[in-house]
Design an enzyme around this catalytic site. Structure first.
Site, PDB file in Angstrom:
ATOM      1  N   GLY A 156       0.814  -1.208   0.000  1.00  7.68           N
ATOM      2  CA  GLY A 156       0.000   0.000   0.000  1.00  7.68           C
ATOM      3  C   GLY A 156       0.844   1.252   0.000  1.00  7.68           C
ATOM      4  O   GLY A 156       1.957   1.286  -0.540  1.00  7.68           O
ATOM      5  N   CYS A 157       0.343   2.285   0.654  1.00  4.59           N
ATOM      6  CA  CYS A 157       0.882   3.637   0.475  1.00  4.59           C
ATOM      7  C   CYS A 157       2.260   3.866   1.078  1.00  4.59           C
ATOM      8  O   CYS A 157       2.883   4.889   0.790  1.00  4.59           O
ATOM      9  CB  CYS A 157      -0.104   4.663   1.039  1.00  4.59           C
ATOM     10  SG  CYS A 157      -1.681   4.724   0.151  1.00  4.59           S
ATOM     11  N   TYR A 158       2.754   2.964   1.919  1.00  5.94           N
ATOM     12  CA  TYR A 158       4.112   3.157   2.427  1.00  5.94           C
ATOM     13  C   TYR A 158       5.168   2.460   1.566  1.00  5.94           C
ATOM     14  O   TYR A 158       6.369   2.535   1.840  1.00  5.94           O
ATOM     15  CB  TYR A 158       4.230   2.707   3.890  1.00  5.94           C
ATOM     16  CG  TYR A 158       4.069   1.225   4.154  1.00  5.94           C
ATOM     17  CD1 TYR A 158       5.143   0.347   4.002  1.00  5.94           C
ATOM     18  CD2 TYR A 158       2.863   0.694   4.603  1.00  5.94           C
ATOM     19  CE1 TYR A 158       5.009  -1.007   4.264  1.00  5.94           C
ATOM     20  CE2 TYR A 158       2.719  -0.654   4.871  1.00  5.94           C
ATOM     21  CZ  TYR A 158       3.799  -1.506   4.701  1.00  5.94           C
ATOM     22  OH  TYR A 158       3.663  -2.848   4.962  1.00  5.94           O
ATOM     23  N   PHE A 367       3.311   6.611   4.482  1.00  8.93           N
ATOM     24  CA  PHE A 367       2.323   6.168   5.476  1.00  8.93           C
ATOM     25  C   PHE A 367       1.400   5.150   4.819  1.00  8.93           C
ATOM     26  O   PHE A 367       0.986   5.341   3.684  1.00  8.93           O
ATOM     27  CB  PHE A 367       1.457   7.331   5.971  1.00  8.93           C
ATOM     28  CG  PHE A 367       2.211   8.601   6.268  1.00  8.93           C
ATOM     29  CD1 PHE A 367       3.076   8.675   7.344  1.00  8.93           C
ATOM     30  CD2 PHE A 367       2.056   9.718   5.460  1.00  8.93           C
ATOM     31  CE1 PHE A 367       3.770   9.840   7.614  1.00  8.93           C
ATOM     32  CE2 PHE A 367       2.734  10.893   5.718  1.00  8.93           C
ATOM     33  CZ  PHE A 367       3.601  10.956   6.804  1.00  8.93           C
TER      34      PHE A 367
END
Length: 385
Positions: A156-158, A367
């Site tokens: 995901g976003c990290y 994050f």
């Protein structure tokens, strides 16, 4: 054994980005979304969605999934239809292709033969398959069959911070290594029609876009053949924020990727980010967060606003993150590398003395699910005009 390790820190040597050609204009998206999902009768929900889009600070996004795809796969617009097979059939092909486009741009900027690439790292939360997107991307690029590959799904976003951390470790522990690291996410995995009982879905539909970014990482740049560092990767760290379990998540189900985002995420990040900064920068002797450059994953406007307020940051610290959010939305793992690319380009265009907006030291933050935070301490390099 030290002769097998590189001397000095790894650096980012090149950056490439890519997006699908199809563009979604945010002002027009509520009408489009409710029309193509045959949900125009849900007038109150549509107005809620319009407000979410208006507050997103996103101007436009790129999206692989277009109206023609939806006509060919009409079940994709149903809220809970079993469509995982149809989504995966598209994504196992399109994710490596878009990743390849970003890689090709990074390789072109790097200026070296692709035979010098020793390692390939690929991350995506959009699809899962065997062999993975790393294998298919390597084949599309024509990399050596002996290139050493690492495939990471569902970060995901990290993920943008993760690939830099792993690329740094590989480059510094294998003398002469040149690591091609790529992040690619295509949000066809989570496109579904609206539901009155699923407001989190509407947030995802409003903020996510498609993109890929690639970097080439290596230590001891060979300036005799034109290699030039862009940013040094000084140190890295990863942590799970306290009391954050269940605040960001994604679950692969028969209906696709089901997205979870808790309203407390901006507060959790802003309340804990200074601890990450102190741990990362105390060894360097830095405690003024306005004296460094910032490359921050723009998960959403509220996250940037809360962090800016909590740390008393000057408005210009997030100008690159806000620009990428406005022009592309949240592209998951690749987004923070888009911000890195934007910062170095803007620094050159504005006549700054370094690739980091004129500052020597900087931080990259990712994050994502967990709630997990990746922290990378960066050192810029002088720009010679």
């Amino acid at each position: 054994m030290n002769h097998l390790r590189a001397e000095g820190p790894a650096s980012v040597l090149a950056i490439g980005t890519a997006n699908p050609e199809n563009i979604l204009i945010q002002d027009e998206f509520p009408d489009y979304y409710f029309r193509v999902t045959k949900s125009e009768h849900m007038t109150q929900l549509k107005e809620k969605f319009r407000k979410i889009c208006d507050k997103s600070m996103i101007r436009k996004r790129n999206c692989f999934l277009n109206e023609e795809h939806l006509k060919q796969n009409p079940r994709l617009v149903e809220h809970e239809m079993q469509t995982l097979d149809a989504r995966q059939d598209m994504l196992v092909v399109e994710v490596p292709k878009l990743g390849k486009d970003a890689c090709a741009k990074a390789i072109k900027e790097w200026g070296q033969p692709k035979s010098k690439i020793t390692h390939l790292i690929f991350t995506s939360a959009s699809t899962t398959d065997m062999p993975g997107a790393d294998y298919h991307c390597a084949k599309l690029l024509g990399l050596s069959p002996s290139v050493k590959r690492v495939m990471m799904y569902q970060l995901g976003c990290y993920g943008g911070g993760t690939v830099l951390r792993i690329a740094k470790d590989i480059a510094e522990n294998n003398k002469g290594a040149r690591v091609l690291a790529v992040c690619c996410d295509i949000m066809a995995c989570l496109f579904r029609g609206p539901s009155d009982s699923d407001l989190e879905l509407l947030v995802g539909q409003a903020i996510f876009g498609d993109g890929a970014a690639a970097v080439i990482v290596g230590a001891e740049p060979d300036e005799s053949v034109g290699e030039r560092p862009i940013f040094e990767l000084v140190s890295t760290g990863q942590t799970i924020l306290p009391n954050s379990e269940g605040t960001i998540g994604g679950h692969i189900r028969e209906a696709g990727l089901i997205f979870d985002l808790h309203k407390d995420v901006p507060m959790l990040i802003s309340n804990n980010i200074e601890k990450c900064l102190i741990e990362a920068f105390t060894p360097i002797g830095i405690s003024d967060w306005n004296s460094i450059f910032w490359i921050t994953h723009p998960g959403g406007k509220a996250i940037l606003d809360k962090v800016e307020e909590k740390l008393h940051l000057k408005k210009e610290k997030f100008v690159d993150s806000r620009h990428v959010l406005s022009e592309h939305g949240n592209m998951s793992s690749s987004t923070v590398l888009f911000v890195m690319d934007e910062l170095r380009k803007r620094s050159l265009e504005e006549g700054k003395s370094t690739t980091g907006d004129g500052f020597e030291w900087g931080v990259l933050f990712g994050f994502g699910p967990g709630l997990t935070v990746e922290t990378v301490v960066l050192r810029s390099v002088p720009i010679n005009y």
